[in-house]
Enzyme design. Structure first.
Site, PDB file in Angstrom:
ATOM      1  N   HIS A  17      -0.517  23.222  34.376  1.00 14.30           N
ATOM      2  CA  HIS A  17      -1.545  22.614  33.503  1.00 14.30           C
ATOM      3  C   HIS A  17      -0.926  21.702  32.441  1.00 14.30           C
ATOM      4  O   HIS A  17       0.199  21.265  32.593  1.00 14.30           O
ATOM      5  CB  HIS A  17      -2.446  23.699  32.922  1.00 14.30           C
ATOM      6  CG  HIS A  17      -2.931  24.648  33.985  1.00 14.30           C
ATOM      7  ND1 HIS A  17      -4.018  24.389  34.782  1.00 14.30           N
ATOM      8  CD2 HIS A  17      -2.416  25.835  34.429  1.00 14.30           C
ATOM      9  CE1 HIS A  17      -4.171  25.377  35.649  1.00 14.30           C
ATOM     10  NE2 HIS A  17      -3.213  26.254  35.467  1.00 14.30           N
ATOM     11  N   GLU A  31      -3.210  28.845  28.501  1.00 14.15           N
ATOM     12  CA  GLU A  31      -2.223  28.892  29.585  1.00 14.15           C
ATOM     13  C   GLU A  31      -1.207  27.756  29.478  1.00 14.15           C
ATOM     14  O   GLU A  31      -0.005  27.971  29.641  1.00 14.15           O
ATOM     15  CB  GLU A  31      -2.938  28.824  30.945  1.00 14.15           C
ATOM     16  CG  GLU A  31      -1.969  28.861  32.127  1.00 14.15           C
ATOM     17  CD  GLU A  31      -2.674  28.880  33.473  1.00 14.15           C
ATOM     18  OE1 GLU A  31      -3.912  28.784  33.503  1.00 14.15           O
ATOM     19  OE2 GLU A  31      -1.972  28.978  34.494  1.00 14.15           O
ATOM     20  N   HIS A  85       2.630  29.956  35.926  1.00 15.63           N
ATOM     21  CA  HIS A  85       1.207  30.045  35.577  1.00 15.63           C
ATOM     22  C   HIS A  85       0.895  31.371  34.895  1.00 15.63           C
ATOM     23  O   HIS A  85       1.683  32.310  34.940  1.00 15.63           O
ATOM     24  CB  HIS A  85       0.340  29.891  36.829  1.00 15.63           C
ATOM     25  CG  HIS A  85       0.287  28.476  37.324  1.00 15.63           C
ATOM     26  ND1 HIS A  85      -0.806  27.657  37.128  1.00 15.63           N
ATOM     27  CD2 HIS A  85       1.227  27.735  37.969  1.00 15.63           C
ATOM     28  CE1 HIS A  85      -0.540  26.464  37.655  1.00 15.63           C
ATOM     29  NE2 HIS A  85       0.683  26.481  38.169  1.00 15.63           N
ATOM     30  N   GLU A 151       2.615  34.050  38.510  1.00 13.53           N
ATOM     31  CA  GLU A 151       1.558  34.328  37.526  1.00 13.53           C
ATOM     32  C   GLU A 151       2.110  35.456  36.659  1.00 13.53           C
ATOM     33  O   GLU A 151       2.246  36.593  37.121  1.00 13.53           O
ATOM     34  CB  GLU A 151       0.272  34.783  38.238  1.00 13.53           C
ATOM     35  CG  GLU A 151      -0.318  33.769  39.217  1.00 13.53           C
ATOM     36  CD  GLU A 151      -1.298  32.784  38.552  1.00 13.53           C
ATOM     37  OE1 GLU A 151      -1.420  32.813  37.306  1.00 13.53           O
ATOM     38  OE2 GLU A 151      -1.918  31.994  39.281  1.00 13.53           O
TER      39      GLU A 151
HETATM   40 ZN   LIG Z   1      -2.754  28.152  36.260  1.00 11.61          ZN
END
Ligand SMILES: [Zn+2]
Length: 240
Positions: A17, A31, A85, A151
């Site tokens: 992002h 995030e 992420h 993640e």
């Molecule tokens: Zn993400």
């Protein structure tokens, strides 16, 4: 088609992002900020510990398309590509993704090493290992080198958010991810040589010239006189 030869000395870390795409948010966290922070730390650990160049797909809060991230890594012919992420949706723990047809000696090896090196960290912080997963995410599908997406935790789960706000946790995670990349690529460790003793500051050092030792004070005084006559400063240093 030209053969693909990756440049094993370059690793790409991809902070997910950025810019007008914040990713997920919760508990006062976004995030895009966490992925940038963690990615920076991964690169710092990689370059501090290993002989390699670590490059990031973005260095600031900037929007980069998914294809742009892959193009960047493909142009560099990086050895590995790690996309960072943060999860959302109310779960807890750490998980990783490679493409469904990942080769076990390639992306599969990177994923295996990620969990191997993350293991002790997850244990230390009581953070769940949700496992090695597979998905066709754009960045890991189009990047031509060993590619894995991680993640780190769930931004909207209180327990995970607490960890994501901990400097120690973020740094331990980053070091484990750096070690996983290094392990996969067989990166040579940097030798940290012990620092040599610093040279004493020449201004702090003085040298004493001894021009004779005498039992009788008269003789000592005589020597001082002789030296003074020759233009030297001299004094008597009496030792008992
Ligand atoms: Zn993400």
């Amino acid at each position: 088609m030209k053969g693909w030869r990756s440049n094993m000395s370059i690793q790409v870390v991809d902070p997910g992002h950025g810019g007008y795409d914040p990713g997920c948010s919760g508990n006062g966290l976004e995030e895009k900020d966490l992925t940038l922070d963690i990615s920076r730390r991964v690169c710092q650990h990689l370059e501090a510990k290993y002989k390699t160049d670590a490059k990031m797909t973005r260095l600031s809060d900037k929007y980069i398309s998914l294809q742009g991230r892959c193009d960047f890594a493909n142009r560099l012919k990086a050895g590995s590509f790690l996309s960072v992420h943060i999860n959302a949706g109310g779960g807890t723990g750490f998980e990783s993704y490679v493409v469904p047809n990942a080769h076990p000696d390639s992306a599969g090896l990177l994923q295996k090493n990620v969990h191997k090196h993350m293991g002790p960290i997850l244990k230390k912080y009581d953070h769940r290992d949700r496992g090695k997963k597979k998905a066709n995410f754009h960045v890991i599908r189009v990047s031509r080198m060993k590619a894995c997406l991680v993640e780190i935790g769930f931004i909207d789960t209180d327990k995970d958010a607490k960890l994501l706000k901990s400097d120690a946790f973020l740094d331990d995670v980053a070091e484990a991810l750096a070690d996983a990349i290094a392990d996969t690529e067989g990166l040579e460790k940097k030798v940290t040589e012990p620092k040599p003793e610093p040279d004493p500051d020449p201004e702090d050092t003085f040298f004493r010239v001894v021009a004779g030792s005498f039992q009788k004070k008269d003789n000592a005084e005589q020597r001082v006189k002789e030296l003074e006559e020759k233009g030297f400063d001299a004094f008597i240093d009496a030792k008992h």
